[in-house]
Motif scaffolding. Structure first.
Motif, short mmCIF file in Angstrom:
data_model
loop_
_atom_site.label_atom_id
_atom_site.label_comp_id
_atom_site.label_asym_id
_atom_site.label_seq_id
_atom_site.Cartn_x
_atom_site.Cartn_y
_atom_site.Cartn_z
N LEU A 18 0.76 -1.20 0.03
CA LEU A 18 0.12 0.17 -0.06
C LEU A 18 0.95 1.36 0.19
N SER A 19 2.06 1.12 0.78
CA SER A 19 2.86 2.57 0.78
C SER A 19 3.82 2.50 -0.27
N ASP A 47 0.99 8.16 5.62
CA ASP A 47 -0.06 8.34 4.91
C ASP A 47 -0.81 7.02 4.82
N VAL A 48 -0.39 5.79 4.66
CA VAL A 48 -1.29 4.65 4.66
C VAL A 48 -1.88 4.53 6.00
N LEU A 49 -1.07 4.60 7.04
CA LEU A 49 -1.66 4.16 8.44
C LEU A 49 -2.72 5.33 8.70
N ILE A 50 -2.59 6.48 8.36
CA ILE A 50 -3.64 7.56 8.51
C ILE A 50 -4.92 7.38 8.08
N MET A 69 -7.71 -0.53 18.63
CA MET A 69 -7.18 0.28 17.27
C MET A 69 -6.71 -1.05 16.34
N GLU A 70 -7.30 -1.22 15.20
CA GLU A 70 -7.11 -2.26 14.25
C GLU A 70 -7.35 -1.57 12.96
N PRO A 71 -6.38 -1.31 12.17
CA PRO A 71 -6.55 -0.58 11.00
C PRO A 71 -7.58 -1.51 9.91
N ALA A 72 -8.38 -0.80 9.29
CA ALA A 72 -9.08 -1.57 8.54
C ALA A 72 -8.63 -2.06 7.40
N CYS A 73 -7.51 -1.47 6.91
CA CYS A 73 -7.03 -1.90 5.58
C CYS A 73 -5.69 -2.70 5.77
N ILE A 74 -5.14 -2.80 7.09
CA ILE A 74 -3.96 -3.71 6.96
C ILE A 74 -4.19 -4.77 8.08
#
Length: 74
Positions: A18-19, A47-50, A69-74
């Protein structure tokens, strides 16, 4: 323990894709082998994490209770 390690390897691979930051570079940063990563590299990761955090935010609000806190896309 092995499942835990596999989970984080997969997450780093996704973050790399993604990054646009290579997996080797991400591993060196997270393992603190790279003492002073370039600002551009850190910005790409940030940028990817935000974006992932922002995608996860509406789900937490609609549920009414704080979620881990669990990122939706990672």
């Amino acid at each position: 323990m092995r499942t835990h390690e596999t989970h984080f390897r997969r997450r780093r691979r996704e973050l790399s894709e993604l990054s646009g930051v290579s997996l080797d570079t991400l591993n060196k940063i997270f393992q603190r082998q790279t003492k002073n990563p370039k600002a551009h590299t850190v910005q790409q990761i940030y940028d990817v994490l935000i974006v992932c955090e922002q995608k996860a935010e509406p789900a937490r609000i609609s549920e009414g209770s704080p979620a881990p806190m669990e990122p939706a896309c990672i």
